[in-house]
Design a protein around this motif. Sequence first.
Motif, short mmCIF file in Angstrom:
data_model
loop_
_atom_site.label_atom_id
_atom_site.label_comp_id
_atom_site.label_asym_id
_atom_site.label_seq_id
_atom_site.Cartn_x
_atom_site.Cartn_y
_atom_site.Cartn_z
N UNK A 165 0.81 -1.23 0.00
CA UNK A 165 0.00 0.00 0.00
C UNK A 165 0.84 1.28 0.00
N UNK A 166 2.11 1.19 0.39
CA UNK A 166 2.95 2.40 0.43
C UNK A 166 3.31 2.88 -0.99
N UNK A 167 3.45 1.95 -1.93
CA UNK A 167 3.85 2.33 -3.30
C UNK A 167 2.87 1.81 -4.36
N UNK A 168 1.80 1.20 -3.93
CA UNK A 168 0.78 0.65 -4.84
C UNK A 168 1.36 -0.41 -5.79
N UNK A 169 2.44 -1.07 -5.33
CA UNK A 169 3.11 -2.08 -6.16
C UNK A 169 2.58 -3.47 -5.82
N UNK A 170 2.48 -4.32 -6.84
CA UNK A 170 2.13 -5.71 -6.60
C UNK A 170 3.35 -6.58 -6.94
N UNK A 197 1.03 -2.45 -10.73
CA UNK A 197 0.51 -1.47 -9.78
C UNK A 197 -1.00 -1.45 -9.87
N UNK A 198 -1.63 -1.00 -8.79
CA UNK A 198 -3.01 -0.54 -8.90
C UNK A 198 -3.10 0.80 -8.17
N UNK A 199 -3.70 1.75 -8.83
CA UNK A 199 -3.97 3.06 -8.22
C UNK A 199 -5.48 3.21 -8.16
N UNK A 217 -13.23 1.63 -4.87
CA UNK A 217 -12.96 0.19 -4.79
C UNK A 217 -11.63 -0.09 -4.10
N UNK A 218 -11.47 -1.36 -3.70
CA UNK A 218 -10.24 -1.84 -3.09
C UNK A 218 -9.21 -2.12 -4.20
N UNK A 219 -7.92 -2.20 -3.86
CA UNK A 219 -6.93 -2.56 -4.88
C UNK A 219 -7.16 -3.96 -5.46
N UNK A 220 -7.01 -4.09 -6.76
CA UNK A 220 -7.05 -5.39 -7.45
C UNK A 220 -5.95 -5.36 -8.50
N UNK A 225 6.52 13.80 -10.23
CA UNK A 225 7.43 12.67 -10.17
C UNK A 225 7.02 11.75 -9.00
N UNK A 226 7.21 10.43 -9.13
CA UNK A 226 6.92 9.55 -8.00
C UNK A 226 7.75 9.97 -6.78
N UNK A 227 7.18 9.79 -5.61
CA UNK A 227 7.83 10.22 -4.37
C UNK A 227 9.25 9.62 -4.26
#
Length: 286
Positions: A11-16, A204-206, A211-214, A251-253
């Motif tokens: 959840x910190x970077x929305x990465x899967x 990623x999911x943003x 909705x929840x991340x999928x 830019x991404x954080x």
Amino acid sequence: MKPIVQGFFDPATWTVSYVVYEKEGSACAIIDSVLDYDHKSGRTRTISADKLIAFVREKNLQVVWILETHAHADHLSAAPYLRKHLGGKIAIGEAITGVQKIFKDIFNLEPEFKADGSQFDHLLKDGEAFAIGALTTQVMSVPGHTPACMAYQVGDAVFVGDTLFMPDVGTARCDFPGGDAHQLYASIRKLLSLPDETRLFMCHDYPPDSREPVWETTVAAQRKGNIHVHDGVSEADFVKMRTLRDATLEMPVLILPSIQVNIRAGEMPPKEANGVAYLKIPINML
Ligand SMILES: N[C@@H](CCC(=O)N[C@@H](CS)C(=O)NCC(=O)O)C(=O)O
Ligand SMILES: [Fe+2]
């Protein structure tokens, strides 16, 4: 061939991150791992990576590959930490050498830094095949978000990296150095020419608030409903949309730490004389 795919959402970077394998006790590959990084303190943690390690041990899997879909600009890779604890070879697309050249200049890296991909255990070519135990993986070059982006097709599952996002989110940005919206369009059409029922796994999911991340969808769902590139959207329209949208994005954080670490296959820069590794901030470069 229908591999088992386990996704881990950060959840910190929305990465899967993914573990893909045939069955309990089989070989596996880990795709796009995350090393937790706190920008405020410069401190790393391995909470996300330790979840992957626990899963691999619980299922009694043997890690043969630790794959990156690209040199991520939004999170640090945990590949070296995973290799130390689980084994496996770290691999990325061969065009990483071009990405390394671009960022060696931007970060004015030490002369010993080689922009030849030698930091990775293996550089993958478009069309190359490799085994994850009984599973065969096909490598697909999908440039656009970055020049070195690769997708990995394992049976009916494709790990698309940063090309497509979920249909209601759209597609990846193309404004990083070396990015190209025309190339991304072609890469996405290539992915969407796979059979309708192909399972697609996002990097990623943003998610919108509703909705929840999928992170799993299909070729058919993307062709029908992707808000940026459903069937019928022309290359010209896509490039126009992408260029306008990219001009609005910050830019991404974590882009500055991420790139410096990820072009070294996840290793920190060499320690200085006092035994401490430092990351740089180039002024007015990005
Ligand atoms: N707010 C996120 C943005 C991350 C980002 O820019 N992600 C890239 C993939 S590495 C992307 O394609 N984003 C698409 C978009 O935001 O439209 C962060 O700071 O990490
Ligand atoms: Fe990315």
